[in-house]
Design an enzyme around this catalytic site. Sequence first.
Site, PDB file in Angstrom:
ATOM      1  N   CYS A 166       1.076  -9.002  -1.803  1.00  0.00           N
ATOM      2  CA  CYS A 166       0.651 -10.687  -2.404  1.00  0.00           C
ATOM      3  C   CYS A 166      -0.563  -9.926  -1.299  1.00  0.00           C
ATOM      4  O   CYS A 166      -1.109 -11.381  -1.038  1.00  0.00           O
ATOM      5  CB  CYS A 166       1.785 -11.260  -2.686  1.00  0.00           C
ATOM      6  SG  CYS A 166       2.111 -11.972  -4.102  1.00  0.00           S
ATOM      7  N   SER A 167       0.313  -9.825  -0.391  1.00  0.00           N
ATOM      8  CA  SER A 167      -0.713  -9.190   1.076  1.00  0.00           C
ATOM      9  C   SER A 167      -1.688  -9.520   1.046  1.00  0.00           C
ATOM     10  O   SER A 167      -3.142  -9.291   1.587  1.00  0.00           O
ATOM     11  CB  SER A 167      -0.221  -9.017   2.264  1.00  0.00           C
ATOM     12  OG  SER A 167      -0.291  -7.317   2.362  1.00  0.00           O
TER      13      SER A 167
ATOM     14  N   HIS B  55       4.886 -19.346  -3.079  1.00  0.00           N
ATOM     15  CA  HIS B  55       5.886 -19.281  -1.876  1.00  0.00           C
ATOM     16  C   HIS B  55       6.670 -18.876  -2.256  1.00  0.00           C
ATOM     17  O   HIS B  55       8.191 -19.516  -1.807  1.00  0.00           O
ATOM     18  CB  HIS B  55       5.398 -19.692  -0.444  1.00  0.00           C
ATOM     19  CG  HIS B  55       4.237 -20.317   0.024  1.00  0.00           C
ATOM     20  ND1 HIS B  55       4.137 -20.966   0.597  1.00  0.00           N
ATOM     21  CD2 HIS B  55       3.250 -19.097  -0.082  1.00  0.00           C
ATOM     22  CE1 HIS B  55       2.865 -21.174   1.051  1.00  0.00           C
ATOM     23  NE2 HIS B  55       2.359 -19.626   1.124  1.00  0.00           N
TER      24      HIS B  55
HETATM   25  C1  LIG Z   1      -1.896 -16.319  -4.418  1.00  0.00           C
HETATM   26  C2  LIG Z   1      -1.461 -15.939  -3.346  1.00  0.00           C
HETATM   27  C3  LIG Z   1      -1.907 -16.840  -2.240  1.00  0.00           C
HETATM   28  C4  LIG Z   1      -0.850 -16.856  -0.611  1.00  0.00           C
HETATM   29  N1  LIG Z   1      -2.015 -16.933   0.141  1.00  0.00           N
HETATM   30  C5  LIG Z   1      -1.098 -17.024   1.890  1.00  0.00           C
HETATM   31  C6  LIG Z   1      -1.194 -17.356   2.824  1.00  0.00           C
HETATM   32  O1  LIG Z   1      -2.667 -17.564   2.869  1.00  0.00           O
HETATM   33  N2  LIG Z   1      -0.946 -16.690   3.457  1.00  0.00           N
HETATM   34  C7  LIG Z   1       1.033 -16.496   3.339  1.00  0.00           C
HETATM   35  O2  LIG Z   1       1.012 -16.712   4.558  1.00  0.00           O
HETATM   36  N3  LIG Z   1       0.870 -16.392   2.893  1.00  0.00           N
HETATM   37  C8  LIG Z   1       0.592 -16.717   1.371  1.00  0.00           C
HETATM   38  N4  LIG Z   1       1.058 -15.902   0.176  1.00  0.00           N
HETATM   39  C9  LIG Z   1       2.459 -16.053  -0.115  1.00  0.00           C
HETATM   40  C10 LIG Z   1       2.696 -14.170   0.645  1.00  0.00           C
HETATM   41  O3  LIG Z   1       1.600 -13.556  -0.019  1.00  0.00           O
HETATM   42  C11 LIG Z   1       4.226 -13.873  -0.142  1.00  0.00           C
HETATM   43  O4  LIG Z   1       5.067 -14.218   0.575  1.00  0.00           O
HETATM   44  C12 LIG Z   1       4.239 -12.706   0.611  1.00  0.00           C
HETATM   45  O5  LIG Z   1       3.401 -11.279  -0.006  1.00  0.00           O
HETATM   46  C13 LIG Z   1       5.720 -11.716   0.015  1.00  0.00           C
HETATM   47  O6  LIG Z   1       5.577 -10.125   0.395  1.00  0.00           O
HETATM   48  P1  LIG Z   1       6.972 -10.055  -0.211  1.00  0.00           P
HETATM   49  O7  LIG Z   1       7.051  -8.101   0.228  1.00  0.00           O
HETATM   50  O8  LIG Z   1       8.086 -10.726  -0.898  1.00  0.00           O
HETATM   51  O9  LIG Z   1       6.595  -9.285  -2.068  1.00  0.00           O
HETATM   52  P2  LIG Z   1       5.011  -9.336  -2.644  1.00  0.00           P
HETATM   53  O10 LIG Z   1       4.019  -9.394  -1.868  1.00  0.00           O
HETATM   54  O11 LIG Z   1       5.112  -9.412  -4.458  1.00  0.00           O
HETATM   55  O12 LIG Z   1       5.327  -7.636  -2.953  1.00  0.00           O
HETATM   56  C14 LIG Z   1       6.200  -6.892  -4.332  1.00  0.00           C
HETATM   57  C15 LIG Z   1       5.235  -5.895  -4.847  1.00  0.00           C
HETATM   58  O13 LIG Z   1       6.260  -4.437  -5.566  1.00  0.00           O
HETATM   59  C16 LIG Z   1       6.013  -4.437  -6.205  1.00  0.00           C
HETATM   60  N5  LIG Z   1       6.563  -3.795  -7.447  1.00  0.00           N
HETATM   61  C17 LIG Z   1       7.192  -5.263  -7.645  1.00  0.00           C
HETATM   62  N6  LIG Z   1       8.068  -4.143  -8.783  1.00  0.00           N
HETATM   63  C18 LIG Z   1       8.114  -3.318  -9.027  1.00  0.00           C
HETATM   64  C19 LIG Z   1       8.575  -2.098  -9.096  1.00  0.00           C
HETATM   65  N7  LIG Z   1       9.973  -2.388 -10.148  1.00  0.00           N
HETATM   66  N8  LIG Z   1       8.017  -1.039  -9.516  1.00  0.00           N
HETATM   67  C20 LIG Z   1       7.618  -1.133  -8.349  1.00  0.00           C
HETATM   68  N9  LIG Z   1       6.548  -1.635  -7.681  1.00  0.00           N
HETATM   69  C21 LIG Z   1       7.027  -3.315  -7.930  1.00  0.00           C
HETATM   70  C22 LIG Z   1       4.093  -5.090  -6.580  1.00  0.00           C
HETATM   71  O14 LIG Z   1       3.607  -4.728  -7.535  1.00  0.00           O
HETATM   72  C23 LIG Z   1       3.840  -5.578  -5.202  1.00  0.00           C
HETATM   73  O15 LIG Z   1       3.129  -5.051  -4.833  1.00  0.00           O
HETATM   74  C24 LIG Z   1       0.383 -16.246  -1.190  1.00  0.00           C
HETATM   75  C25 LIG Z   1       1.013 -15.644  -2.246  1.00  0.00           C
HETATM   76  C26 LIG Z   1      -0.027 -15.538  -3.044  1.00  0.00           C
HETATM   77  C27 LIG Z   1       0.168 -14.980  -4.876  1.00  0.00           C
END
Ligand SMILES: Cc1cc2nc3c(=O)[nH]c(=O)nc-3n(C[C@H](O)[C@H](O)[C@H](O)COP(=O)(O)OP(=O)(O)OC[C@H]3O[C@@H](n4cnc5c(N)ncnc54)[C@H](O)[C@@H]3O)c2cc1C
Length: 496
Positions: free
Chosen positions: A59-60, A432
């Site tokens: 999501c980043s 979030h």
């Molecule tokens: C539209 C939107 C706008 C946002 N705006 C902001 C903002 O402006 N500022 C802010 O601070 N936060 C924002 N956020 C929230 C922030 O982006 C997330 O909190 C953060 O990216 C979470 O990171 P993560 O590593 O937990 O998961 P994610 O970013 O969801 O990453 C998970 C990754 O794992 C991969 N994956 C999942 N399952 C599998 C699998 N089984 N096998 C292989 N790969 C897999 C996915 O494809 C993805 O690339 C926003 C989120 C969204 C959706």
Amino acid sequence: MTVALLEAGPTDTDKDVVLQLNRWMELLESGYDWDYPIEEQAKGNSFMRHARAKVLGGCSSHNSCIAFWAPKEDMDEWEQLGAAGWNAESTYPLFQRLETNDADGDHHGRSGPVHLMTIPPHDPCGVALLDACEQAGIPRTEFNSGETVVKGANFFQINRQEDGTRASSSVSYLHPILERENLTVLTDSWVRKILIDDEKRATGVEIVANAFGRGETITANREVIVSAGAIDSPKLLMLSGIGPAEHLAEHGIEAVVDSPGVGEHLQDHPEAVIAWDAKQPMITEGYQWWEIGIFADTREGTDVPSDKPGRPDLMMHYGSVPFDMHTLRQGYPTSDNTFCLTPNITHAKSRGTVRLRSRDFRDKPKVDPRYFTDAEGHDMRVAVEGIKLARQIVSQPAMADWAGEELFPGKDVQTDEEIADYVSRTHNTVYHPAGTVRMGAVQDEMSPLDPELRVKGVTGLRVADASVMPELTTVNPNITTMMIGERCADLVKASR
Ligand SMILES: Cc1cc2nc3c(=O)[nH]c(=O)nc-3n(C[C@H](O)[C@H](O)[C@H](O)COP(=O)(O)OP(=O)(O)OC[C@H]3O[C@@H](n4cnc5c(N)ncnc54)[C@H](O)[C@@H]3O)c2cc1C
């Protein structure tokens, strides 16, 4: 040490629509979005969808890059909740380490991988809005100063490079090192199971990386780290036999570890929306179109007690683009030249779940945020107060040249009950989700992880993403998620 990074989606390196921050809204419900529906909501908007990016950087790579250090009070609370060692004193150096920030302040990092910049006051409607905030008693304030903003507003800091490229985790951490010999990045590789041997040690993963669905095994010599996000991390753990045993049994999955906290404690920032027709032309060039934040505490001047001292219970984003994705279908008017405010609940008390739909890794999980179901009615109370405060701000003299007709909810929606009814039908999320594989005290059985991010009951397996948060941050959580990654790297290095 060698590292294989597995990502279900494609690379971002050649995709302008992903890399150019001001195009982020094009990615919602696109092929780069897992696009999760939510279960039928008793009190919330069942039409809502959870965007989750399916591309390198997660999501980043498709978010709006609003960049906040977590308040110190949030971090200290993590430790109080059982995540020993995650207090402000120990985590703030990691926020500093990860950034290169253009703002003043000795606490800021100047040489980290993630570029943070302050949005200049380029949007005249936004400037008028900040003047109106001041007229309503909400001062202009500096974000990420080290002091928690309880009442204040300004243009955001964003994680973006000077040329408009988003400073995603992929751009910031991966692009500079893609050629390293000890790093292999495998995109289009969907992990369907974590492999765990008879000694309960994670030995690798099974992936599907081809059109014909044939699995392959990737072996891990040292450890497996799951960073699939707050929806897919619990899903993958459950598919691998780590989760509530009863739920796993319903789907014919044998429990390797009965871990009742996996998929529990789903938290989010639900947000309401209020929009006005603009009397003057809105900007046509933006950094990312959601460029101002307003913080306030709806309990100020009341005797409603706070269980989150030192932090605001309300935040609003200001959007300079149409945002009618949940109001148009409900019959509210819309406009192409419009601005809106989106009050969100910084510490929502409703808790939801992520559950398997079936044992098939391709099935979207059941995501049930249970929005607005908290027994105290806290979440809806804050949302209603948020709509009222938004109206109060926009009715100030400074906005007289900008604010036309209120499009939604509109002048007929005035009582608390009417506003609550509107919110429950039209709210969105700030996207979030967090907390579904939380870390906590070793003896706390509802925390699947220990404070070193290790999955309890298995060796060689960690989780590092927003799912590990014991409590969702007051603010937008992406920079905090990167901080978790920094900490995880330290923990892995220290365990060598
Ligand atoms: C539209 C939107 C706008 C946002 N705006 C902001 C903002 O402006 N500022 C802010 O601070 N936060 C924002 N956020 C929230 C922030 O982006 C997330 O909190 C953060 O990216 C979470 O990171 P993560 O590593 O937990 O998961 P994610 O970013 O969801 O990453 C998970 C990754 O794992 C991969 N994956 C999942 N399952 C599998 C699998 N089984 N096998 C292989 N790969 C897999 C996915 O494809 C993805 O690339 C926003 C989120 C969204 C959706």
